[in-house]
Design a protein around this motif. Structure first.
Motif, PDB file in Angstrom:
ATOM      1  N   THR A  65      34.021  27.792  41.068  1.00  0.00           N
ATOM      2  CA  THR A  65      33.572  26.473  40.639  1.00  0.00           C
ATOM      3  C   THR A  65      33.538  26.503  39.115  1.00  0.00           C
ATOM      4  N   ASP A  66      33.292  25.361  38.520  1.00  0.00           N
ATOM      5  CA  ASP A  66      33.250  25.273  37.060  1.00  0.00           C
ATOM      6  C   ASP A  66      32.200  26.207  36.461  1.00  0.00           C
ATOM      7  N   ALA A  67      31.193  26.545  37.251  1.00  0.00           N
ATOM      8  CA  ALA A  67      30.142  27.442  36.760  1.00  0.00           C
ATOM      9  C   ALA A  67      30.673  28.842  36.469  1.00  0.00           C
ATOM     10  N   GLN A  68      31.801  29.201  37.081  1.00  0.00           N
ATOM     11  CA  GLN A  68      32.386  30.539  36.875  1.00  0.00           C
ATOM     12  C   GLN A  68      33.438  30.556  35.755  1.00  0.00           C
ATOM     13  N   TRP A  69      33.612  29.473  35.039  1.00  0.00           N
ATOM     14  CA  TRP A  69      34.677  29.340  34.042  1.00  0.00           C
ATOM     15  C   TRP A  69      34.742  30.518  33.081  1.00  0.00           C
ATOM     16  N   ASP A  70      33.600  30.985  32.594  1.00  0.00           N
ATOM     17  CA  ASP A  70      33.603  32.060  31.585  1.00  0.00           C
ATOM     18  C   ASP A  70      33.267  33.416  32.181  1.00  0.00           C
ATOM     19  N   THR A  71      33.468  33.584  33.488  1.00  0.00           N
ATOM     20  CA  THR A  71      33.194  34.873  34.123  1.00  0.00           C
ATOM     21  C   THR A  71      34.487  35.661  34.307  1.00  0.00           C
ATOM     22  N   GLY A  72      34.343  36.933  34.601  1.00  0.00           N
ATOM     23  CA  GLY A  72      35.503  37.808  34.738  1.00  0.00           C
ATOM     24  C   GLY A  72      36.279  37.553  36.015  1.00  0.00           C
ATOM     25  N   CYS A  73      37.610  37.585  35.888  1.00  0.00           N
ATOM     26  CA  CYS A  73      38.457  37.455  37.071  1.00  0.00           C
ATOM     27  C   CYS A  73      39.259  38.731  37.309  1.00  0.00           C
ATOM     28  N   SER A  74      39.207  39.668  36.358  1.00  0.00           N
ATOM     29  CA  SER A  74      39.905  40.942  36.493  1.00  0.00           C
ATOM     30  C   SER A  74      39.225  41.949  35.578  1.00  0.00           C
ATOM     31  N   LYS A  75      39.788  43.142  35.502  1.00  0.00           N
ATOM     32  CA  LYS A  75      39.188  44.194  34.682  1.00  0.00           C
ATOM     33  C   LYS A  75      39.075  43.793  33.219  1.00  0.00           C
ATOM     34  N   SER A  76      40.067  43.067  32.705  1.00  0.00           N
ATOM     35  CA  SER A  76      40.122  42.774  31.270  1.00  0.00           C
ATOM     36  C   SER A  76      40.078  41.304  30.905  1.00  0.00           C
ATOM     37  N   PHE A  77      40.118  40.403  31.885  1.00  0.00           N
ATOM     38  CA  PHE A  77      40.272  38.989  31.568  1.00  0.00           C
ATOM     39  C   PHE A  77      39.273  38.100  32.292  1.00  0.00           C
ATOM     40  N   ARG A  78      39.089  36.911  31.722  1.00  0.00           N
ATOM     41  CA  ARG A  78      38.217  35.885  32.270  1.00  0.00           C
ATOM     42  C   ARG A  78      39.044  34.681  32.723  1.00  0.00           C
ATOM     43  N   PHE A  79      38.454  33.881  33.599  1.00  0.00           N
ATOM     44  CA  PHE A  79      39.115  32.638  33.974  1.00  0.00           C
ATOM     45  C   PHE A  79      39.359  31.774  32.740  1.00  0.00           C
ATOM     46  N   SER A  80      38.425  31.771  31.796  1.00  0.00           N
ATOM     47  CA  SER A  80      38.528  30.910  30.616  1.00  0.00           C
ATOM     48  C   SER A  80      39.730  31.239  29.746  1.00  0.00           C
ATOM     49  N   GLN A  81      40.304  32.430  29.913  1.00  0.00           N
ATOM     50  CA  GLN A  81      41.460  32.793  29.099  1.00  0.00           C
ATOM     51  C   GLN A  81      42.758  32.147  29.588  1.00  0.00           C
ATOM     52  N   MET A  82      42.658  31.332  30.660  1.00  0.00           N
ATOM     53  CA  MET A  82      43.835  30.547  31.058  1.00  0.00           C
ATOM     54  C   MET A  82      44.008  29.328  30.155  1.00  0.00           C
ATOM     55  N   LYS A  83      43.011  29.023  29.294  1.00  0.00           N
ATOM     56  CA  LYS A  83      43.077  28.029  28.206  1.00  0.00           C
ATOM     57  C   LYS A  83      42.642  26.609  28.576  1.00  0.00           C
ATOM     58  N   TYR A  84      42.901  26.165  29.799  1.00  0.00           N
ATOM     59  CA  TYR A  84      42.440  24.860  30.267  1.00  0.00           C
ATOM     60  C   TYR A  84      41.626  25.051  31.534  1.00  0.00           C
ATOM     61  N   GLN A 103      43.822  34.617  38.789  1.00  0.00           N
ATOM     62  CA  GLN A 103      43.220  35.916  39.058  1.00  0.00           C
ATOM     63  C   GLN A 103      44.276  36.928  39.507  1.00  0.00           C
ATOM     64  N   LYS A 104      45.189  36.508  40.351  1.00  0.00           N
ATOM     65  CA  LYS A 104      46.251  37.392  40.827  1.00  0.00           C
ATOM     66  C   LYS A 104      47.147  37.825  39.667  1.00  0.00           C
ATOM     67  N   LEU A 105      47.511  36.878  38.803  1.00  0.00           N
ATOM     68  CA  LEU A 105      48.334  37.206  37.637  1.00  0.00           C
ATOM     69  C   LEU A 105      47.629  38.214  36.735  1.00  0.00           C
ATOM     70  N   CYS A 106      46.349  37.998  36.498  1.00  0.00           N
ATOM     71  CA  CYS A 106      45.583  38.913  35.637  1.00  0.00           C
ATOM     72  C   CYS A 106      45.483  40.306  36.249  1.00  0.00           C
ATOM     73  N   GLN A 107      45.155  40.382  37.527  1.00  0.00           N
ATOM     74  CA  GLN A 107      44.944  41.676  38.164  1.00  0.00           C
ATOM     75  C   GLN A 107      46.251  42.458  38.324  1.00  0.00           C
ATOM     76  N   GLN A 108      47.332  41.770  38.673  1.00  0.00           N
ATOM     77  CA  GLN A 108      48.577  42.475  38.978  1.00  0.00           C
ATOM     78  C   GLN A 108      49.486  42.691  37.771  1.00  0.00           C
ATOM     79  N   VAL A 109      49.391  41.837  36.767  1.00  0.00           N
ATOM     80  CA  VAL A 109      50.317  41.929  35.629  1.00  0.00           C
ATOM     81  C   VAL A 109      49.601  42.086  34.292  1.00  0.00           C
TER      82      VAL A 109
END
Length: 222
Positions: A65-84, A103-109
């Motif tokens: 949900t929007d509440a998770q926007w700035d939380t981690g989606c992988s080891k090194s990245f956050r959802f917010s780093q998708m920019k929009y 999340q899949k893109l961040c975790q796998q690539v």
């Protein structure tokens, strides 16, 4: 819900962790485009803000949900780093699906790339349809599904390193493009394997197209 604080630069917002992102508005789209076109790919690279601290607690994308926007989606990245922010109706699929694709893109690539290149910069991630069309895109490409990113390391030579590492390391991709100052990578798209790799030196079309094996690539990218 996380609150954003304006960083004092028109059209841009900043999460509590320091990630720059954009609203799906004319001012936001202009700011995103300006940052993308900066030397080396732009994004957060030349901003004085410290890089965001690596995420600790990971969010399950299926509960996004929007509440998770700035939380981690992988080891090194956050959802917010998708920019929009993913919002239903603004991209090519529902917001939760965009979050899961990212999340899949961040975790796998992106995580393996970040481990290899600590200075890796995301200069474009998820794009709303409006933003994608403003850039000359179709409004339905992989960026609008949250499954693509344009990556840079300071210029053409850095982009070559990213491109060659993805090819040689066996990381998954459905499309891989060397575009001069940055490299585009996507997963889960419908690109034909016979033309999954593209090369341009100018940041846009025309491309020369190659099969996934890379036959016929220029010597500096082979």
């Amino acid at each position: 819900m996380c609150t954003a604080t304006p960083p004092g630069q028109g059209g841009r917002k900043k999460t509590p962790s320091g990630v720059i992102y954009y609203d799906n508005t004319p001012a936001g789209n202009i700011a995103a485009t300006e940052d993308m076109k900066k030397t080396g790919g732009g994004g957060d690279k030349d901003r004085p803000d410290p890089p965001p601290t690596p995420p600790v607690d990971l969010t399950d994308c299926t509960a996004y949900t929007d509440a998770q926007w700035d939380t981690g989606c992988s080891k090194s990245f956050r959802f917010s780093q998708m920019k929009y922010k993913p919002v239903d109706g603004q991209g090519s699929c529902p917001a939760v699906e965009i979050a899961c694709n990212w999340q899949k893109l961040c975790q796998q690539v992106l995580d393996p790339l970040k481990a290899e290149f600590p200075a890796l910069n995301i200069n474009s991630g998820y794009r709303t349809k409006t933003h994608d069309i403003s850039l000359g895109g179709s409004g339905s490409g992989d960026h609008t599904w949250g499954r693509a990113a344009d990556l840079s390391l300071g210029g053409p030579e850095g982009a070559k390193k990213i491109f060659k590492f993805i090819r040689s390391s066996g990381l998954p991709f459905s499309q891989l493009l060397y575009e001069g100052n940055w490299t585009h990578v996507s997963i889960g798209g419908s690109t034909n394997a016979a033309s999954a790799i593209g090369v341009t030196r100018t940041g846009g079309a025309p491309f020369t197209w190659h099969a996934k094996g890379g036959r016929g690539l220029p010597s500096d990218l082979a």
